[in-house]
Design a protein around this motif. Structure first.
Motif, mmCIF file in Angstrom:
data_model
loop_
_atom_site.group_PDB
_atom_site.id
_atom_site.type_symbol
_atom_site.label_atom_id
_atom_site.label_comp_id
_atom_site.label_asym_id
_atom_site.label_seq_id
_atom_site.Cartn_x
_atom_site.Cartn_y
_atom_site.Cartn_z
ATOM 1 N N ALA A 106 0.940 -1.149 -0.075
ATOM 2 C CA ALA A 106 0.015 0.216 -0.200
ATOM 3 C C ALA A 106 0.904 1.208 -0.055
ATOM 4 O O ALA A 106 0.567 2.313 -0.543
ATOM 5 N N LEU B 101 1.047 4.080 -3.167
ATOM 6 C CA LEU B 101 0.590 5.485 -2.710
ATOM 7 C C LEU B 101 1.982 6.333 -3.525
ATOM 8 O O LEU B 101 1.821 7.367 -3.974
ATOM 9 N N PHE C 268 2.885 10.367 -3.706
ATOM 10 C CA PHE C 268 2.856 10.714 -2.322
ATOM 11 C C PHE C 268 4.081 10.526 -1.709
ATOM 12 O O PHE C 268 4.923 9.806 -1.908
ATOM 13 N N MET D 81 6.889 9.458 1.171
ATOM 14 C CA MET D 81 6.832 8.438 2.314
ATOM 15 C C MET D 81 6.032 9.058 3.374
ATOM 16 O O MET D 81 5.176 8.349 3.944
ATOM 17 N N ARG E 239 3.926 11.228 3.863
ATOM 18 C CA ARG E 239 2.101 11.730 3.552
ATOM 19 C C ARG E 239 1.639 10.181 3.349
ATOM 20 O O ARG E 239 0.635 10.090 4.103
ATOM 21 N N VAL F 131 -1.427 9.013 5.640
ATOM 22 C CA VAL F 131 -2.673 8.769 4.939
ATOM 23 C C VAL F 131 -2.905 7.115 5.191
ATOM 24 O O VAL F 131 -4.193 7.044 5.639
ATOM 25 N N LEU F 132 -2.122 6.451 5.488
ATOM 26 C CA LEU F 132 -2.378 4.893 5.598
ATOM 27 C C LEU F 132 -2.733 4.861 7.047
ATOM 28 O O LEU F 132 -3.716 3.932 7.498
ATOM 29 N N PHE G 160 -4.024 7.252 8.967
ATOM 30 C CA PHE G 160 -5.543 7.808 9.423
ATOM 31 C C PHE G 160 -6.509 6.731 8.859
ATOM 32 O O PHE G 160 -7.478 6.357 9.265
ATOM 33 N N ALA G 161 -6.369 6.066 7.670
ATOM 34 C CA ALA G 161 -7.049 5.197 7.023
ATOM 35 C C ALA G 161 -7.462 3.930 7.868
ATOM 36 O O ALA G 161 -8.442 3.489 8.138
ATOM 37 N N ALA H 150 -9.939 5.325 10.308
ATOM 38 C CA ALA H 150 -11.152 6.025 9.724
ATOM 39 C C ALA H 150 -12.498 5.574 9.900
ATOM 40 O O ALA H 150 -13.426 6.087 9.911
ATOM 41 N N ARG I 185 -10.675 13.963 12.905
ATOM 42 C CA ARG I 185 -9.761 13.858 11.551
ATOM 43 C C ARG I 185 -8.608 14.529 11.536
ATOM 44 O O ARG I 185 -7.544 14.356 11.245
#
Lengths: 249, 425
Positions: free
Chosen positions: B368, B372, B377, B379, B381, B385-386, B388-389, B392, B408
């Motif tokens: 993943a 990204l 993206f 590293m 970021r 993102v992963l 937070f996902a 989520a 968030r």
């Protein structure tokens, strides 16, 4: 555009590419064919910067730069795009957010003005329609619960929005029905231009009926063993790979 | 004398000194609360080594005599966020004292320092007793039966601006009348070295519906110990949604008792710890009647040298037939030196039950991450993102949009500052 010279690549100590040389000029579409395990996915993976590969010899020049010295994300921003054979599901990140962040990263690097949210949404929806994708697709998690065909079309959607200089397609055609195959082919054909190049890894010549390549290469045992025009693909379909690799077909 | 016994003795002496120095109780109710608390505190043993309930958290961090010295002025309240577009009934409790109440809605009664102050019999927790013994006041919030509140009730537990080490003993009891529907927001605000030893009691009458949103996303020197005791009567529904960061110590003792048939408890928890922070969730659910359901989803991320604990105990009494109890915990370690302790504990005495638990611990999926990065993206970021996902799903379950947005944004900001290992673990 792309100049691969005598490239040797190992994975976990095992040599997969054994001196591969390939030149792709701007405006060209190249197809890479070959039996399973010949190193096709390794080639596009190493070009895109997939971790886990060890380059033991050789060079790769992309637009005059040493591609292998760039981080994965720097390659993406410079215009290398890999359409994944197995696109990754990322629940919790919406496809729209993901696409927007990707486009921003790439446009920012090219010093293009950022798109406003409404501009981007309009562009994304329009591209979806062109690719025969339902725009509701944009609201879902990245590839989350997508069918195989939807995942592949999502790759083409990303490619269309990112407008790469060099698009690498890793078996994007496998597992697709004829309608989805045509959508993928349209996406690639639309990208074709004198400034861009495309390298398509494929197992079947079926895709090449829809995207006519300038050159076809056969990769076997880590080297390109034969190059030719479109007719080489037809010949392969008829005879298999045995006659090129020394094995019985 | 063993060091832990010395520590306990010094702490007990500090408690006695503090007890002797307390201001006169503002009401007979507070006097009664103190008297009960003092008696119980003296009767209970402080957690030492070998105490299973405190196995994963250092109780010694709380037993610092300096924290019990009367602090004098605590200064103005620290800055407290406000939700855009929401006008809640808002109670501001600064270090145990109710200092402001805003926008009391019809059906809601807020009563400071008056009873009833009911104690659960035989509570073995000395710090809960200490909360009562050192009380400067308590608050009763009553929601009339059948009320459908149009706005949430926001309970802010805040620190003052003073930097002097100290402690605070807030205590709030919320009684939700039969059939009432309430959204509760609880905030834990402040980063100073203050031990907030909070007790929050929720009595949920039959067929009432409570959605409790708990947010404590500030890291720092704060020592947050919260005992949340919830009694749920028949056909009532209690939902606890929480987003918490670690702190010097943040420990939540959640004790939910499903007393009435057909009652329901849902919990969704998203947590993030970083630096040397510590976060401990002790969740106990007791199924005491038939046909009740409890579903828990815990998602935790631990970075750097931080530590996250989940102890999830599910007790199913003999009469609690047809219980449906589930606990899922998934944990993400961002660095090799981070630690997660996830421990489900099941105690089942009924024979016709459905009970499931699952726990996983993993790191960020390298494929993943590559996906990204191959889209431009960075590293950092991509990891943010992963991360937070991963949380989520819990944040999306928040019933109040602006609060979900706030959580968030705060988490995304926090993840973007997490250092990346030179070699991804």
């Amino acid at each position: 555009m792309l100049n691969v010279s005598d490239l040797h690549v190992s994975v976990n100590g095992k040599e997969i590419l054994k001196g591969l040389t390939l030149e792709v000029k701007a405006g060209e579409v190249h197809a890479i064919m070959g039996p399973n395990g010949s190193g096709k996915s390794t080639l596009v993976g190493v070009l895109a910067g997939r971790p886990g590969y060890e380059v033991t010899a050789g060079t790769v020049q992309f637009k005059g730069q040493d591609l292998l010295s760039l981080e994965t994300e720097e390659r993406a921003r410079e215009g290398v795009f890999l359409a994944f054979q197995y696109p990754v599901e990322i629940p919790g990140v919406s496809n729209m957010e993901f696409l927007r962040a990707a486009v921003e990263a790439v446009r920012g690097h090219r010093q293009q003005a950022p798109l406003s949210a409404p501009e981007f949404m309009k562009l994304a929806r329009q591209t979806c329609t062109e690719l025969d994708l339902d725009p509701s697709f944009l609201k879902r998690g990245v590839n989350e619960g997508f069918s195989g065909g939807e995942k592949k079309r999502n790759e083409i959607l990303q490619m269309s929005l990112l407008e790469p200089a060099l698009a690498l397609l890793d078996e994007t055609d496998s597992g697709l029905d004829i309608d989805a195959l045509q959508v993928v082919a349209q996406g690639v054909n639309r990208l074709r231009s004198p400034e861009r190049a495309v390298v398509m890894v494929t197992h079947y010549q079926r895709l090449l009926n829809h995207v006519v390549p300038d050159q076809v290469h056969v990769l076997a045992e880590g080297r390109i063993v034969r190059s030719g025009g479109r007719e080489l693909a037809l010949e392969l379909e008829e005879k298999g790979y045995g006659w090129l690799t020394g094995e019985t077909a | 004398m063993r060091p832990s016994a010395q520590l306990q003795q010094r702490f007990t002496q500090a408690v006695e000194t503090r007890l002797a120095a307390l201001n006169a109780p503002p009401t007979p109710s507070v006097a009664q609360l103190r008297a009960h608390g003092e008696a119980r505190f003296r009767a209970l043993e402080l957690p030492g080594r070998g105490n299973e309930f405190w196995k994963y958290s250092p109780a010694s961090a709380l037993m610092d005599p300096d924290l019990l010295v009367a602090a004098g002025s605590i200064g103005a309240p620290v800055q407290i966020p406000r939700l855009p577009g929401v006008t809640p009934t808002r109670l501001l409790i600064v270090e145990g004292r109710l200092v402001n109440v805003e926008n009391v809605q019809p059906g809601v009664t807020v009563t400071p320092n008056e009873g009833p102050v009911e104690e659960r019999d035989g509570d073995p927790r000395p710090f809960v007793a200490l909360n009562a013994a050192l009380s400067e006041g308590h608050v009763l919030i009553h929601i009339a039966a059948g009320s459908r509140l149009s706005a949430p009730i926001e309970l802010v537990l805040a620190q003052g601006e003073s930097r002097v080490a100290r402690s605070a003993m807030p205590r709030v009891r919320v009684v939700v009348g039969a059939g009432a529907e309430v959204t509760l927001i609880e905030r834990q605000v402040g980063t100073h070295r203050v031990w907030t030893n909070a007790v929050l009691e929720l009595a949920i009458e039959p067929e009432a519906n409570v959605a409790h949103h708990r947010v404590g996303l500030e890291t720092g020197q704060g020592l947050w110990l919260t005992a949340l005791d919830v009694d749920v009567q028949e056909l009532a529904h209690y939902r606890l949604l929480q987003a918490l960061a670690g702190s010097a110590l943040r420990r939540n003792e959640v004790d939910v008792r499903l007393h009435g048939s057909g009652s329901d408890f849902e919990m969704a928890s998203a947590t993030f710890t970083q630096g040397g922070d510590h976060l401990d969730n002790q969740v106990a659910v007791q199924h005491l009647a038939s046909d009740c359901r409890s579903h828990q989803t815990h998602r935790s991320i631990a970075a750097n040298e931080s530590r996250t604990v989940l102890n999830g105990r599910i007790y199913i009494a003999r009469d609690a037939q047809r219980t449906d109890a589930q606990l899922s915990t998934k944990n993400l370690l961002l660095h090799k030196s981070a630690e997660v302790d996830a421990k489900p504990e099941l105690e089942i005495y009924a024979d016709n039950v459905k009970c499931a638990h699952g726990a996983t611990v993993g790191s960020i999926d390298p494929e993943a991450l590559f996906y990204l990065r191959s889209r431009g993206f960075s590293m950092r970021r991509a990891r943010s993102v992963l991360s937070f996902a991963f949380l989520a799903g819990v944040v999306d379950a928040f019933g109040i949009q602006p609060l979900g947005d706030e959580v968030r944004a705060t988490l995304e900001q926090a993840f973007s500052h997490v250092e990346t290992d030179p070699e991804p673990s």
